[in-house]
Write an enzyme that holds these catalytic residues in place. Structure first.
Site, short mmCIF file in Angstrom:
data_model
loop_
_atom_site.label_atom_id
_atom_site.label_comp_id
_atom_site.label_asym_id
_atom_site.label_seq_id
_atom_site.Cartn_x
_atom_site.Cartn_y
_atom_site.Cartn_z
N THR A 93 46.73 32.73 34.25
CA THR A 93 47.65 31.58 34.26
C THR A 93 47.50 30.81 35.56
OG1 THR A 93 49.17 32.96 33.00
CG2 THR A 93 50.08 30.94 33.93
N THR A 140 44.28 38.90 26.73
CA THR A 140 44.04 40.25 27.26
C THR A 140 43.09 40.99 26.32
OG1 THR A 140 46.05 40.85 26.09
CG2 THR A 140 46.23 40.55 28.46
N ARG A 171 49.53 40.80 40.52
CA ARG A 171 50.95 40.76 40.13
C ARG A 171 51.66 42.04 40.58
NH1 ARG A 171 51.44 39.85 34.33
NH2 ARG A 171 51.44 37.64 34.82
P1 ADP Z 1 47.84 36.60 34.19
O1 ADP Z 1 48.04 35.22 33.66
O2 ADP Z 1 46.41 37.04 34.19
O3 ADP Z 1 48.76 37.63 33.59
P2 ADP Z 1 48.98 35.44 36.60
O4 ADP Z 1 48.12 34.26 36.79
O5 ADP Z 1 50.35 35.23 36.03
O6 ADP Z 1 48.23 36.57 35.76
O7 ADP Z 1 49.08 36.18 38.03
C1 ADP Z 1 50.15 37.03 38.37
C2 ADP Z 1 50.55 36.81 39.81
O8 ADP Z 1 49.53 37.33 40.66
C3 ADP Z 1 50.72 35.34 40.19
O9 ADP Z 1 52.07 35.01 40.28
C4 ADP Z 1 50.08 35.18 41.54
O10 ADP Z 1 51.07 35.17 42.52
C5 ADP Z 1 49.26 36.43 41.74
N1 ADP Z 1 47.81 36.16 41.72
C6 ADP Z 1 47.00 36.24 40.65
N2 ADP Z 1 45.72 35.99 41.00
C7 ADP Z 1 45.73 35.75 42.32
C8 ADP Z 1 44.70 35.45 43.27
N3 ADP Z 1 43.43 35.36 42.91
N4 ADP Z 1 45.06 35.25 44.54
C9 ADP Z 1 46.36 35.38 44.93
N5 ADP Z 1 47.37 35.68 44.09
C10 ADP Z 1 47.07 35.86 42.80
#
Ligand code: ADP
Length: 339
Positions: A71, A164, A224
Site C-alpha cells: 500500500t 498476498t 508493520r
Molecule cells: P502492505 O500493504 O504490504 O500490507 P503497508 O504498505 O500497509 O503494507 O505497510 C505497513 C507499514 O509498514 C506502513 O505503515 C509503513 O509505515 C511501514 N513500511 C512498509 N514498507 C516500508 C518501507 N519500505 N520503509 C519504511 N516503512 C515501511
C-alpha cells in the site's frame, strides 16, 4: 489520510488515532522507502520514463505477505507520478456496478489501487479485463427486453493491484499487468532503519543502537510489525525507564508481549507446537491444522506460514505441512532462554 468520523465512540477514537499513526509513519517518496532495492530501482526507471513521455504507467501488480509495504508503495507511485490515487479493495467490489462509477471518474494517468485483488468477485474481474486492456467498459441501459449495452470509453488510468496470494489470480487477470513485483522480507539492517525512522517521527528516544536492533530482529522481517513492536517497547520504556529504549528494555518488553528472539509470536509458536505435539511433526493438512488451532485457514496461509517457510521452520509437502529441524532447535533454545 483517514477521514475523521463526525461522531466517535471511544473505540472509534482509538482506531482513528491508530490509523493516523500508521499513516504518519508511511514513507512518502521512493527515496524514503527503505529496502526492496531492486523493486524501487525498477519502479524509478519506469516512473521516470513514463513522465518523460508524458504517458500513464502500465498496470502494476504487487505481491507479498502482509505488512511489507504494498500500500505504501502504491501511494508513493502516485506521489512520484504527481497524480491522484483512488483506494479500494477486492471484497468491496461485488458487482460491476460497484466499480463502474470509480472507473468512469478516473482521469488520464490517475491510479486505481485495489488491495486484496485476489478477492474480487468473478464478474467484477471479468468486467475489469476490457477496462484494463482497451480502457473500455459497457454500460447497461434499460431493463429486460429493452436493455441495451453501450460501450463507454475510459481515460487511460493505471491499475495497481496488491495481493498476498498471487497464486489465486487467474491467468487472464495476471497477464494484464505490465509490471509485477514481489516484495521480500526485510533484513535486520533494513528494519533497524525502519525502527530509527519511526522513532524519530514519534519522538521516541532510542538510547542504544542495540535497542533498535533488538526490535528489528524480532519483527518477522516486516516493517508493520517493527512499527508495532516499537510502540509496545516505547510504552514499556515510558513506564519503566523514563522512555529510554535500551536493548535490555526492548528484550524485556518483547518477551512480555510473547515475541521470541526470532520474532515468532504466540500464534507462530503454537502452530509449530501443534504440529510437533498433535501430529508428530507432520505431515498434516492445513484444514486439520486450522481446526485444531481454531484459526482461519487464510490467516495461517497468508500471515503465519510464509515467514515460517522462509525461516525453514516448516516444509510444505504434497501430503501437508512438516516441521523443519530448525524449528525444533529454535523451540528448545527458547525454552532454555525463558527458564
Ligand atoms: P502492505 O500493504 O504490504 O500490507 P503497508 O504498505 O500497509 O503494507 O505497510 C505497513 C507499514 O509498514 C506502513 O505503515 C509503513 O509505515 C511501514 N513500511 C512498509 N514498507 C516500508 C518501507 N519500505 N520503509 C519504511 N516503512 C515501511
Amino acid at each position: 489520510m483517514p477521514k475523521e468520523p463526525l461522531i466517535r465512540s471511544e473505540d472509534q477514537q482509538d482506531t482513528y488515532r491508530e490509523e493516523r499513526l500508521v499513516w504518519s509513519l508511511r514513507p512518502r517518496t521512493l527515496a524514503e522507502y527503505i529496502g526492496q532495492l531492486a523493486v524501487a530501482e525498477s519502479l524509478s526507471v519506469a516512473i521516470t520514463a513514463a513522465r518523460k513521455r508524458g504517458e500513464p504507467l502500465e498496470h502494476i501488480l504487487l505481491h507479498s505477505p502482509p505488512g511489507l509495504g504494498k500500500t505504501t508503495l502504491a501511494h508513493i507511485i502516485a506521489t512520484e507520478m504527481q497524480t491522484k490515487i483512488t483506494h479500494t479493495s477486492g471484497p468491496a467490489l461485488e458487482k460491476p456496478v460497484d466499480i463502474v462509477g470509480i472507473l468512469s471518474n478516473l482521469e488520464t494517468g490517475e491510479i486505481l489501487f485495489i488491495d486484496e485483488i485476489h478477492r474480487l468477485s468473478h464478474t467484477v474481474e471479468e468486467y475489469l479485463y476490457s477496462a484494463m486492456e482497451d480502457f473500455e467498459v459497457s454500460f447497461i441501459y434499460g431493463k429486460g427486453a429493452f436493455a441495451k449495452t453501450l460501450p463507454y470509453q475510459l481515460k487511460r488510468f493505471t491499475l495497481i493491484g496488491a495481493t498476498t496470494r498471487a497464486g489465486l489470480l487467474t491467468p487472464p487477470l495476471r497477464d494484464r499487468f505490465g509490471m509485477t513485483y514481489h516484495l521480500d522480507y526485510y533484513s535486520s539492517e533494513e528494519l533497524v532503519q525502519v525502527v530509527n525512522r519511526s522513532a524519530s517521527i514519534l519522538g521516541v528516544r532510542i538510547e542504544e543502537e542495540a535497542g533498535a536492533l533488538e526490535i528489528a530482529m524480532r519483527s518477522r522481517g516486516t516493517p508493520r510489525v517493527a512499527n508495532r513492536l516499537l510502540r509496545r517497547v516505547r510504552d514499556y520504556a515510558e513506564v519503566k525507564r523514563e522512555g529510554k529504549i535500551t536493548q535490555e528494555i526492548a528484550d524485556e518488553a518483547l518477551t512480555r508481549e510473547g515475541v521470541d528472539k526470532n520474532g515468532l509470536d504466540r500464534l507462530d509458536s503454537l502452530y509449530l507446537r501443534t504440529i510437533i505435539d498433535n501430529y508428530r511433526g507432520g505431515p498434516v493438512g492445513i484444514e486439520a491444522l486450522a481446526a485444531t488451532l481454531n484459526e482461519e485457514t487464510t490467516t495461517l496461509i497468508d500471515v503465519v506460514e510464509p515467514f515460517l517457510l522462509k525461516m525453514g521452520f516448516i516444509i510444505r509437502t504434497p501430503a501437508g505441512r512438516k516441521i523443519g529441524d530448525a524449528a525444533r532447535a529454535h523451540l528448545t533454545s527458547e525454552q532454555q532462554r525463558l527458564l
